[in-house]
Each structure stands twice: as structure tokens, then as C-alpha cells.
Design an enzyme around this catalytic site. Sequence first.
Site, short mmCIF file in Angstrom:
data_model
loop_
_atom_site.label_atom_id
_atom_site.label_comp_id
_atom_site.label_asym_id
_atom_site.label_seq_id
_atom_site.Cartn_x
_atom_site.Cartn_y
_atom_site.Cartn_z
CB SER A 34 -2.95 4.49 -1.11
OG SER A 34 -2.56 3.84 0.08
CD GLU B 168 -2.63 12.88 0.93
OE1 GLU B 168 -3.43 12.20 1.59
OE2 GLU B 168 -2.20 12.56 -0.19
O1 KIV Z 1 -4.71 5.73 1.62
C1 KIV Z 1 -3.65 6.18 2.05
O2 KIV Z 1 -2.57 5.63 1.86
C2 KIV Z 1 -3.70 7.43 2.80
C3 KIV Z 1 -2.40 8.05 3.18
C4 KIV Z 1 -1.87 8.80 2.02
C5 KIV Z 1 -2.50 8.89 4.39
O3 KIV Z 1 -4.75 7.94 3.07
#
Ligand code: KIV
Length: 285
Positions: free
Chosen positions: A48, A185
Site C-alpha cells: 500500500s 480483507e
Molecule cells: O499493503 C497493505 O497495506 C496490505 C494491508 C491492507 C493488509 O496488504
Amino acid sequence: MADKKVTIVDLQRKKEAGEAITMLTAYDYPTGVLVDRADIDIILVGDSLAMVVLGYENTVCVTMDEMLHHCRAVARGAKKPLLVGDMPFMSYQVDAREAIQNAGRFLKEGSMDVVKLEGGRDMAPTVKAIVDAGIPVMGHIGLTPQSISKLGGYRVQGKDVATAKALIDDALALEEAGAFSLILEAIPSPVAEIISDRVSIPTIGIGAGPHCDGQVLVIHDLIGLFDRFVPRFVKKYADIFPTIIEALNEYRQDVIGRSFPGPEHSYPMGAEALEALLAELDGES
Ligand code: KIV
């Protein structure tokens, strides 16, 4: 677990004792330090970061080298939480050999403790290969952002019988493959509850309701540092974006109005030295 490094054994013990597991993302030294100081069990250096730190449209384009750069910074700041490196798109899908090599880089070059990857039954053989190589793996099912084109958008998964059943099968296959934990998720709470009851490894939910063994959020969502959108499952515990803009505007006004820097922010020079300097400069002109 205040002062000792969190391990996957501690997480399993928490599930068995019915104690909730805490997890947040971090992407750099300051967020690593902050999450560590808050005594959170697990830090995910999530892909992310592509969106919330690097400003990309989605998570697909972030590279291994970008991920490792951020992992190292987090590891310099966070000593106690279990550190999870998120394997980026196309770092584990091609074949098991490349997946093992890239997972190994997260431990050797990124100072992570374990890795996470997205996918269910399709990825179980890859999870097994990485685990067999000695690297613990966290699974990630439900809304898997790296497959956003295939999923047709950021949508809740597992809302009907067939897709909910597929998620349960995914979870069981990942457990069987040796995953030590699962991220769930954006799936309905009852489905997450069924999965959490049926697998013996800890489940960590994000948009998966209160019955998971733990919860995770993206730190930028939690503190209000990402302004493009806020998913329904996020609870904002602070709103620092406007606070920062206010501070920056105040700074701008102070500079324009010449009220910053004040004497307290400036270095004085002894009167004698200054006089001597001016005299010398006078003599030169
Ligand atoms: O990349 C991320 O932050 C994630 C979370 C949403 C679990 O995979």
C-alpha cells in the site's frame, strides 16, 4: 509483550488464549518508531506504500527494490513488532524459485522477519515452497489489491454462497500449505468468523468484522494522512492532514511577515567579534 520481540509463536499463543492481535502498516523510520512505541504486535511494510507514500494509482507498479528500501527504514525504527514484508506484484507469481529468492531478499536485504503474499488455493504451492525454504509466510485473501483488474475494483468479496465457500477453501489450503497467519480483507463478518473458527492459525482482519483474531489498518488511514479516499472499514483516530497544512500555512505567513526566524531560532555573535569583522570589511573596501 512490552519489551521483547514478538514472534509467530507469540501470535499463535494469543489466538489460543483469545487475546486480540494488533497490526499496523509502517513505511519508513518515523512510522516504524511510532508503531513500535505504541506496542503494536505486528508491522506490515505493505505494498500500500505504492499509493499512500509514493503516490501511484494502485499497488501494482511498486518494485522489489522500492519495497526493500522502505523495509530497511522501518527495521531501523521498529525493534519489537514482528516485521512483515509485503511481496509486490510479480515478485512471486512467475515460479516458486523466483518467489523463494524474492522472499529471501526481504529477510536478507530488508531486515524483515517474515513475508506476506496475496492469493488463495492458486498460491498454496508457492506458500509451501517459501515455507519449506525456511521463511514464514502470512497469506492474504478476500480483496487482494494486486488483482484489482481481475476483481473489477475495490469490492467486498465472498458475499454469496459460492464465493464465501471459495474463501473458506482458500483459507484452509493456505493453512495446509504452512502459512502462519492470514489477512482477511473486505469480506462479510460472518464469513470471517467462520474462517477464524475453522483455521487454527491467527486471522487478521481489515474490513472483515470483529471476529478475526486480530485487526490491521493502514497507518495513513488511521491518522488521516492519505486524502484520496477513505474505505468504509477505516476508523480515523486522528486527522493530521489539516493539522499539517495549518502548520505549513502559519510558517509561510511567518516567513512572509518576517516574524520567523526570531532571536530564539538564530545564532548570536559576540559584539567584539562582530565589531572586528565590520572593521576588517571596512578596511577592505
Ligand atoms: O499493503 C497493505 O497495506 C496490505 C494491508 C491492507 C493488509 O496488504
